[in-house]
Design an enzyme around this catalytic site. Sequence first.
Site, PDB file in Angstrom:
ATOM      1  N   SER A  51       0.799  -1.230   0.000  1.00 42.34           N
ATOM      2  CA  SER A  51       0.000   0.000   0.000  1.00 42.34           C
ATOM      3  C   SER A  51       0.828   1.275   0.000  1.00 42.34           C
ATOM      4  O   SER A  51       0.308   2.340  -0.322  1.00 42.34           O
ATOM      5  CB  SER A  51      -0.943   0.010   1.211  1.00 42.34           C
ATOM      6  OG  SER A  51      -0.229  -0.192   2.413  1.00 42.34           O
ATOM      7  N   ASP A 342      -3.605   7.691   8.030  1.00 44.31           N
ATOM      8  CA  ASP A 342      -4.532   6.817   8.738  1.00 44.31           C
ATOM      9  C   ASP A 342      -3.728   5.919   9.673  1.00 44.31           C
ATOM     10  O   ASP A 342      -2.565   6.200   9.958  1.00 44.31           O
ATOM     11  CB  ASP A 342      -5.435   6.035   7.771  1.00 44.31           C
ATOM     12  CG  ASP A 342      -4.682   5.000   6.934  1.00 44.31           C
ATOM     13  OD1 ASP A 342      -3.517   4.682   7.249  1.00 44.31           O
ATOM     14  OD2 ASP A 342      -5.271   4.498   5.952  1.00 44.31           O
ATOM     15  N   HIS A 345      -0.724   4.394   7.374  1.00 42.91           N
ATOM     16  CA  HIS A 345      -0.148   5.034   6.187  1.00 42.91           C
ATOM     17  C   HIS A 345       0.174   6.505   6.426  1.00 42.91           C
ATOM     18  O   HIS A 345      -0.289   7.097   7.414  1.00 42.91           O
ATOM     19  CB  HIS A 345      -1.112   4.867   5.008  1.00 42.91           C
ATOM     20  CG  HIS A 345      -1.491   3.446   4.759  1.00 42.91           C
ATOM     21  ND1 HIS A 345      -2.670   2.904   5.225  1.00 42.91           N
ATOM     22  CD2 HIS A 345      -0.828   2.447   4.117  1.00 42.91           C
ATOM     23  CE1 HIS A 345      -2.727   1.618   4.878  1.00 42.91           C
ATOM     24  NE2 HIS A 345      -1.625   1.320   4.209  1.00 42.91           N
TER      25      HIS A 345
END
Length: 380
Positions: A51, A342, A345
Amino acid sequence: MARPSFVSLLFFIHALLVFTRTCCFGLSKSQPHSEKPHHRHGVAFFIFGDSYLDAGNNNYINTSTLDQANFRPYGETYFKFPTGRFSDGRLMSDFIAEYAHRPLIPPFLQPGFHQYPGGANFASSGAGALVETFQGSVIDLKTQLRNYKKVETWFRHKLGDAEAKMTLSRAVYLFNIGTNDYMSPFLIDSPIFKSHSHSEYVGMVIGNLTTIIQEIYAGGGRKFGFINLPRLGCLPGLRIIKPENNGSCLEEVSSLARLHNQALFKVLRKLGSQLKGFKYSLYDLNHSLRQRTRHPSKYGFKEGKSACCGTGQFRGVFSCGGKRIVKEFELCQNPNEYVFWDSFHLTDKVYSQLAHEMWSGEGDYKPLGLYNLKDLFRDL
Protein backbone atom coordinates in the site's frame (compact mmCIF):
# COMPACT_ATOMS: atom_id res chain seq x y z
CA MET A 1 -2.35 38.96 -62.61
CA ALA A 2 -2.40 40.43 -59.14
CA ARG A 3 0.73 40.03 -57.04
CA PRO A 4 0.31 37.89 -53.89
CA SER A 5 0.29 39.87 -50.69
CA PHE A 6 3.14 39.58 -48.19
CA VAL A 7 0.82 37.80 -45.71
CA SER A 8 -0.23 35.28 -48.34
CA LEU A 9 3.40 34.58 -49.16
CA LEU A 10 4.21 33.95 -45.49
CA PHE A 11 1.25 31.61 -45.20
CA PHE A 12 2.42 29.66 -48.28
CA ILE A 13 5.96 29.29 -46.89
CA HIS A 14 4.62 28.16 -43.49
CA ALA A 15 2.36 25.55 -45.13
CA LEU A 16 5.25 24.27 -47.23
CA LEU A 17 7.44 23.86 -44.13
CA VAL A 18 4.74 21.98 -42.24
CA PHE A 19 4.17 19.68 -45.24
CA THR A 20 7.91 19.04 -45.57
CA ARG A 21 8.37 18.24 -41.85
CA THR A 22 5.34 15.97 -41.77
CA CYS A 23 5.99 14.02 -44.95
CA CYS A 24 9.74 13.85 -45.07
CA PHE A 25 10.93 13.81 -41.46
CA GLY A 26 8.14 11.97 -39.63
CA LEU A 27 7.42 14.76 -37.14
CA SER A 28 3.65 14.70 -37.30
CA LYS A 29 1.62 14.36 -34.10
CA SER A 30 0.82 10.77 -35.05
CA GLN A 31 4.14 9.02 -34.45
CA PRO A 32 4.92 5.88 -36.50
CA HIS A 33 4.53 2.55 -34.68
CA SER A 34 8.10 1.62 -35.49
CA GLU A 35 9.44 4.30 -33.13
CA LYS A 36 11.14 2.71 -30.15
CA PRO A 37 9.12 3.17 -26.91
CA HIS A 38 12.11 4.05 -24.79
CA HIS A 39 13.14 6.84 -27.18
CA ARG A 40 9.71 8.38 -26.96
CA HIS A 41 8.98 7.77 -23.27
CA GLY A 42 12.38 7.76 -21.56
CA VAL A 43 13.36 5.27 -18.87
CA ALA A 44 10.49 2.94 -17.96
CA PHE A 45 9.44 2.74 -14.29
CA PHE A 46 8.09 -0.50 -12.79
CA ILE A 47 6.66 -0.53 -9.26
CA PHE A 48 6.13 -3.55 -6.98
CA GLY A 49 4.95 -3.89 -3.43
CA ASP A 50 2.19 -2.94 -1.02
CA SER A 51 0.00 0.00 0.00
CA TYR A 52 2.94 2.39 0.28
CA LEU A 53 3.18 2.14 -3.53
CA ASP A 54 -0.22 0.86 -4.74
CA ALA A 55 -1.76 3.45 -7.07
CA GLY A 56 -5.11 1.63 -7.26
CA ASN A 57 -4.72 -1.99 -8.36
CA ASN A 58 -6.93 -3.14 -5.50
CA ASN A 59 -9.79 -1.12 -7.00
CA TYR A 60 -10.07 -3.87 -9.60
CA ILE A 61 -9.85 -7.08 -7.54
CA ASN A 62 -12.36 -8.91 -5.40
CA THR A 63 -11.33 -7.83 -1.91
CA SER A 64 -12.67 -5.96 1.12
CA THR A 65 -12.47 -2.31 2.10
CA LEU A 66 -9.70 -3.27 4.53
CA ASP A 67 -7.45 -3.42 1.46
CA GLN A 68 -9.05 -0.62 -0.55
CA ALA A 69 -8.93 3.17 -0.40
CA ASN A 70 -11.31 4.08 -3.22
CA PHE A 71 -13.60 6.16 -1.02
CA ARG A 72 -13.44 9.53 0.69
CA PRO A 73 -11.59 11.11 2.41
CA TYR A 74 -8.70 9.26 0.71
CA GLY A 75 -7.18 11.43 -2.00
CA GLU A 76 -8.73 14.65 -0.73
CA THR A 77 -5.61 16.81 -0.53
CA TYR A 78 -4.14 16.48 -4.00
CA PHE A 79 -6.49 14.63 -6.34
CA LYS A 80 -9.68 15.93 -4.66
CA PHE A 81 -11.18 12.45 -5.07
CA PRO A 82 -10.22 8.90 -4.04
CA THR A 83 -7.90 7.06 -6.43
CA GLY A 84 -7.20 3.89 -4.44
CA ARG A 85 -4.03 5.30 -2.89
CA PHE A 86 -3.74 4.89 0.87
CA SER A 87 -3.01 8.56 1.47
CA ASP A 88 -4.69 11.94 1.40
CA GLY A 89 -2.78 12.50 -1.85
CA ARG A 90 0.22 11.05 -3.64
CA LEU A 91 2.66 8.24 -2.81
CA MET A 92 6.45 8.11 -2.95
CA SER A 93 6.36 6.53 -6.40
CA ASP A 94 4.21 9.37 -7.74
CA PHE A 95 6.79 11.94 -6.67
CA ILE A 96 9.63 9.82 -8.05
CA ALA A 97 7.84 9.64 -11.41
CA GLU A 98 7.53 13.42 -11.38
CA TYR A 99 11.24 13.86 -10.63
CA ALA A 100 12.02 11.51 -13.52
CA HIS A 101 9.75 13.53 -15.85
CA ARG A 102 7.38 10.60 -16.12
CA PRO A 103 3.58 10.83 -15.93
CA LEU A 104 1.89 9.13 -12.98
CA ILE A 105 2.45 5.40 -13.54
CA PRO A 106 -0.98 3.71 -13.91
CA PRO A 107 -2.05 0.59 -12.01
CA PHE A 108 -1.48 -2.48 -14.16
CA LEU A 109 -5.12 -3.57 -13.70
CA GLN A 110 -6.59 -0.22 -14.70
CA PRO A 111 -9.17 -0.87 -17.45
CA GLY A 112 -7.95 0.21 -20.87
CA PHE A 113 -4.29 0.26 -19.82
CA HIS A 114 -2.65 -1.96 -22.46
CA GLN A 115 0.40 0.06 -23.57
CA TYR A 116 3.40 0.05 -21.23
CA PRO A 117 6.30 2.05 -22.72
CA GLY A 118 6.51 4.26 -19.63
CA GLY A 119 6.20 1.37 -17.17
CA ALA A 120 3.46 -0.01 -14.92
CA ASN A 121 2.52 -0.19 -11.24
CA PHE A 122 1.92 -3.75 -9.97
CA ALA A 123 1.76 -2.97 -6.23
CA SER A 124 -1.20 -4.18 -4.17
CA SER A 125 -2.28 -2.90 -0.77
CA GLY A 126 -1.94 -5.65 1.83
CA ALA A 127 0.48 -7.66 -0.31
CA GLY A 128 3.48 -9.47 1.06
CA ALA A 129 6.43 -11.41 -0.26
CA LEU A 130 4.74 -14.56 1.08
CA VAL A 131 1.75 -15.97 -0.80
CA GLU A 132 0.12 -16.71 2.56
CA THR A 133 0.02 -13.04 3.62
CA PHE A 134 -3.65 -11.95 3.47
CA GLN A 135 -4.06 -14.70 0.88
CA GLY A 136 -7.07 -14.31 -1.38
CA SER A 137 -7.50 -10.60 -0.66
CA VAL A 138 -4.40 -9.12 -2.32
CA ILE A 139 -2.02 -9.52 -5.25
CA ASP A 140 1.03 -11.19 -3.69
CA LEU A 141 4.53 -10.47 -4.95
CA LYS A 142 4.74 -13.67 -7.00
CA THR A 143 1.54 -12.72 -8.85
CA GLN A 144 2.88 -9.20 -9.35
CA LEU A 145 5.86 -10.79 -11.09
CA ARG A 146 3.50 -12.78 -13.34
CA ASN A 147 1.80 -9.53 -14.30
CA TYR A 148 5.19 -7.98 -15.03
CA LYS A 149 6.01 -10.94 -17.29
CA LYS A 150 2.99 -9.99 -19.41
CA VAL A 151 4.46 -6.51 -19.83
CA GLU A 152 7.85 -8.01 -20.62
CA THR A 153 6.17 -10.05 -23.36
CA TRP A 154 4.54 -6.87 -24.68
CA PHE A 155 7.97 -5.24 -25.02
CA ARG A 156 9.40 -8.29 -26.81
CA HIS A 157 6.47 -8.35 -29.21
CA LYS A 158 6.79 -4.61 -29.84
CA LEU A 159 10.57 -4.37 -30.15
CA GLY A 160 12.03 -7.82 -30.66
CA ASP A 161 14.10 -9.70 -28.08
CA ALA A 162 17.35 -7.72 -28.31
CA GLU A 163 15.80 -4.26 -28.24
CA ALA A 164 13.33 -5.26 -25.51
CA LYS A 165 16.15 -6.53 -23.30
CA MET A 166 18.00 -3.24 -23.77
CA THR A 167 14.86 -1.25 -22.91
CA LEU A 168 14.22 -3.34 -19.80
CA SER A 169 17.86 -2.98 -18.77
CA ARG A 170 17.44 0.82 -18.81
CA ALA A 171 14.25 0.64 -16.72
CA VAL A 172 14.09 1.23 -12.95
CA TYR A 173 12.36 -1.32 -10.69
CA LEU A 174 11.12 -0.03 -7.32
CA PHE A 175 10.18 -2.36 -4.43
CA ASN A 176 8.53 -1.82 -1.06
CA ILE A 177 7.56 -5.16 0.47
CA GLY A 178 7.57 -6.97 3.82
CA THR A 179 5.39 -4.80 6.05
CA ASN A 180 2.31 -7.02 5.72
CA ASP A 181 4.30 -10.22 6.12
CA TYR A 182 5.31 -9.05 9.60
CA MET A 183 2.14 -7.21 10.64
CA SER A 184 -0.40 -9.82 9.56
CA PRO A 185 0.50 -12.44 12.23
CA PHE A 186 -0.48 -9.86 14.87
CA LEU A 187 -3.77 -9.02 13.16
CA ILE A 188 -5.03 -12.46 12.02
CA ASP A 189 -4.12 -16.09 12.69
CA SER A 190 -0.95 -17.14 10.86
CA PRO A 191 -0.01 -20.84 10.99
CA ILE A 192 3.11 -20.27 8.89
CA PHE A 193 4.39 -17.65 11.35
CA LYS A 194 3.69 -19.90 14.33
CA SER A 195 5.53 -22.83 12.77
CA HIS A 196 8.83 -21.01 12.18
CA SER A 197 11.34 -19.09 14.23
CA HIS A 198 11.57 -15.36 13.62
CA SER A 199 14.83 -15.70 11.72
CA GLU A 200 13.41 -18.51 9.56
CA TYR A 201 10.31 -16.46 8.79
CA VAL A 202 12.38 -13.43 7.80
CA GLY A 203 14.53 -15.74 5.69
CA MET A 204 11.46 -16.86 3.75
CA VAL A 205 10.37 -13.26 3.10
CA ILE A 206 13.83 -12.24 1.92
CA GLY A 207 14.19 -15.47 -0.07
CA ASN A 208 10.98 -14.80 -2.01
CA LEU A 209 12.03 -11.22 -2.73
CA THR A 210 15.45 -12.42 -3.90
CA THR A 211 13.83 -14.87 -6.31
CA ILE A 212 11.74 -12.07 -7.82
CA ILE A 213 14.81 -9.85 -8.25
CA GLN A 214 16.70 -12.66 -9.97
CA GLU A 215 13.78 -13.34 -12.33
CA ILE A 216 13.62 -9.68 -13.38
CA TYR A 217 17.41 -9.61 -13.76
CA ALA A 218 17.27 -12.70 -16.01
CA GLY A 219 14.83 -10.83 -18.27
CA GLY A 220 17.15 -7.84 -18.57
CA GLY A 221 16.45 -5.72 -15.45
CA ARG A 222 19.56 -4.11 -13.99
CA LYS A 223 18.54 -1.06 -11.92
CA PHE A 224 16.59 -1.57 -8.71
CA GLY A 225 15.33 0.64 -5.92
CA PHE A 226 14.46 -0.75 -2.48
CA ILE A 227 12.90 0.74 0.64
CA ASN A 228 13.59 -0.79 4.03
CA LEU A 229 10.95 -1.14 6.74
CA PRO A 230 10.15 1.39 9.47
CA ARG A 231 9.60 0.50 13.13
CA LEU A 232 6.31 -1.22 12.40
CA GLY A 233 5.33 -1.45 16.03
CA CYS A 234 5.14 2.35 16.21
CA LEU A 235 2.43 2.68 13.57
CA PRO A 236 -0.76 4.03 15.21
CA GLY A 237 -2.66 0.87 14.30
CA LEU A 238 -0.15 -1.35 16.10
CA ARG A 239 0.39 0.83 19.16
CA ILE A 240 -3.16 -0.06 20.23
CA ILE A 241 -2.92 -3.84 19.71
CA LYS A 242 -2.00 -4.48 23.34
CA PRO A 243 -3.85 -2.09 25.69
CA GLU A 244 -1.57 -3.17 28.55
CA ASN A 245 1.31 -1.46 26.72
CA ASN A 246 -0.34 1.94 27.34
CA GLY A 247 0.35 3.15 23.80
CA SER A 248 3.95 2.04 23.62
CA CYS A 249 5.34 0.68 20.35
CA LEU A 250 4.74 -3.03 19.78
CA GLU A 251 8.30 -4.25 20.02
CA GLU A 252 7.59 -7.77 18.73
CA VAL A 253 6.75 -6.39 15.28
CA SER A 254 9.54 -3.83 15.27
CA SER A 255 12.09 -6.55 16.02
CA LEU A 256 10.94 -8.46 12.92
CA ALA A 257 11.34 -5.32 10.80
CA ARG A 258 14.83 -4.88 12.23
CA LEU A 259 15.79 -8.44 11.28
CA HIS A 260 14.32 -7.87 7.81
CA ASN A 261 16.36 -4.70 7.27
CA GLN A 262 19.58 -6.42 8.28
CA ALA A 263 18.89 -9.36 5.97
CA LEU A 264 17.87 -7.09 3.07
CA PHE A 265 21.06 -5.07 3.38
CA LYS A 266 23.17 -8.25 3.27
CA VAL A 267 21.37 -9.89 0.36
CA LEU A 268 21.58 -6.75 -1.79
CA ARG A 269 25.31 -6.48 -1.18
CA LYS A 270 25.63 -10.14 -2.15
CA LEU A 271 23.61 -9.69 -5.33
CA GLY A 272 25.66 -6.61 -6.16
CA SER A 273 28.82 -8.72 -6.11
CA GLN A 274 27.33 -11.72 -7.92
CA LEU A 275 25.21 -10.21 -10.70
CA LYS A 276 27.03 -8.33 -13.44
CA GLY A 277 25.62 -4.85 -14.00
CA PHE A 278 23.26 -5.05 -10.99
CA LYS A 279 22.85 -1.57 -9.50
CA TYR A 280 20.60 -0.70 -6.58
CA SER A 281 19.46 2.07 -4.32
CA LEU A 282 18.42 1.23 -0.73
CA TYR A 283 16.46 3.94 1.04
CA ASP A 284 16.53 4.05 4.84
CA LEU A 285 12.84 4.67 5.51
CA ASN A 286 13.37 3.32 9.01
CA HIS A 287 15.59 6.22 9.99
CA SER A 288 13.73 8.93 8.10
CA LEU A 289 10.29 8.07 9.45
CA ARG A 290 11.59 7.65 12.99
CA GLN A 291 13.04 11.16 12.87
CA ARG A 292 9.68 12.58 11.80
CA THR A 293 7.71 10.76 14.48
CA ARG A 294 10.17 11.80 17.19
CA HIS A 295 10.80 15.37 16.02
CA PRO A 296 7.78 16.34 13.91
CA SER A 297 8.24 20.11 14.24
CA LYS A 298 11.72 19.87 12.72
CA TYR A 299 10.10 18.69 9.48
CA GLY A 300 7.10 21.01 9.49
CA PHE A 301 4.57 18.82 11.33
CA LYS A 302 2.61 19.25 14.53
CA GLU A 303 1.75 15.61 15.22
CA GLY A 304 4.06 12.62 14.84
CA LYS A 305 2.27 9.78 16.63
CA SER A 306 -1.48 10.09 16.05
CA ALA A 307 -3.11 9.68 12.64
CA CYS A 308 -5.13 12.36 10.88
CA CYS A 309 -7.97 9.94 10.07
CA GLY A 310 -9.35 7.16 12.28
CA THR A 311 -10.70 6.78 15.78
CA GLY A 312 -9.61 5.71 19.25
CA GLN A 313 -6.22 6.25 20.85
CA PHE A 314 -3.74 7.67 18.32
CA ARG A 315 -6.65 7.30 15.86
CA GLY A 316 -5.20 3.84 15.56
CA VAL A 317 -8.52 2.11 14.85
CA PHE A 318 -8.51 1.48 11.08
CA SER A 319 -11.84 3.17 10.36
CA CYS A 320 -10.91 6.08 8.08
CA GLY A 321 -13.79 6.70 5.68
CA GLY A 322 -16.34 4.75 7.71
CA LYS A 323 -16.55 1.82 5.28
CA ARG A 324 -14.65 -0.78 7.29
CA ILE A 325 -15.56 -2.84 10.35
CA VAL A 326 -15.70 0.20 12.64
CA LYS A 327 -17.79 2.97 11.10
CA GLU A 328 -16.93 5.89 13.37
CA PHE A 329 -13.96 8.00 12.39
CA GLU A 330 -12.51 11.43 13.02
CA LEU A 331 -10.74 13.56 10.43
CA CYS A 332 -8.19 16.25 11.22
CA GLN A 333 -8.57 19.69 9.68
CA ASN A 334 -5.14 19.83 8.05
CA PRO A 335 -3.39 16.58 6.98
CA ASN A 336 -0.22 18.56 6.26
CA GLU A 337 0.29 18.90 10.01
CA TYR A 338 0.38 15.10 10.46
CA VAL A 339 2.96 12.42 9.72
CA PHE A 340 0.35 9.65 9.61
CA TRP A 341 -2.71 9.88 7.40
CA ASP A 342 -4.53 6.82 8.74
CA SER A 343 -3.71 4.01 11.16
CA PHE A 344 -0.93 2.56 8.98
CA HIS A 345 -0.15 5.03 6.19
CA LEU A 346 1.47 8.42 5.67
CA THR A 347 0.36 11.80 4.39
CA ASP A 348 1.10 13.33 1.00
CA LYS A 349 3.47 15.79 2.67
CA VAL A 350 5.53 13.02 4.28
CA TYR A 351 5.68 11.01 1.07
CA SER A 352 6.90 14.13 -0.70
CA GLN A 353 9.76 14.58 1.77
CA LEU A 354 10.72 10.91 1.67
CA ALA A 355 10.67 10.81 -2.13
CA HIS A 356 12.98 13.83 -2.26
CA GLU A 357 15.49 12.00 -0.09
CA MET A 358 15.16 8.82 -2.14
CA TRP A 359 15.70 10.73 -5.35
CA SER A 360 18.55 13.00 -4.37
CA GLY A 361 20.28 11.21 -1.50
CA GLU A 362 19.93 14.43 0.48
CA GLY A 363 18.65 14.54 4.06
CA ASP A 364 19.83 13.76 7.56
CA TYR A 365 20.07 10.01 6.97
CA LYS A 366 22.92 7.79 5.84
CA PRO A 367 22.36 6.32 2.35
CA LEU A 368 22.54 2.52 2.45
CA GLY A 369 23.62 1.97 -1.17
CA LEU A 370 26.02 3.40 -3.72
CA TYR A 371 23.24 5.03 -5.74
CA ASN A 372 20.18 7.17 -5.26
CA LEU A 373 17.19 6.96 -7.59
CA LYS A 374 18.31 9.98 -9.55
CA ASP A 375 21.49 8.10 -10.45
CA LEU A 376 19.50 5.10 -11.67
CA PHE A 377 17.19 7.18 -13.85
CA ARG A 378 20.23 8.86 -15.41
CA ASP A 379 20.70 5.66 -17.40
CA LEU A 380 24.09 4.69 -16.02
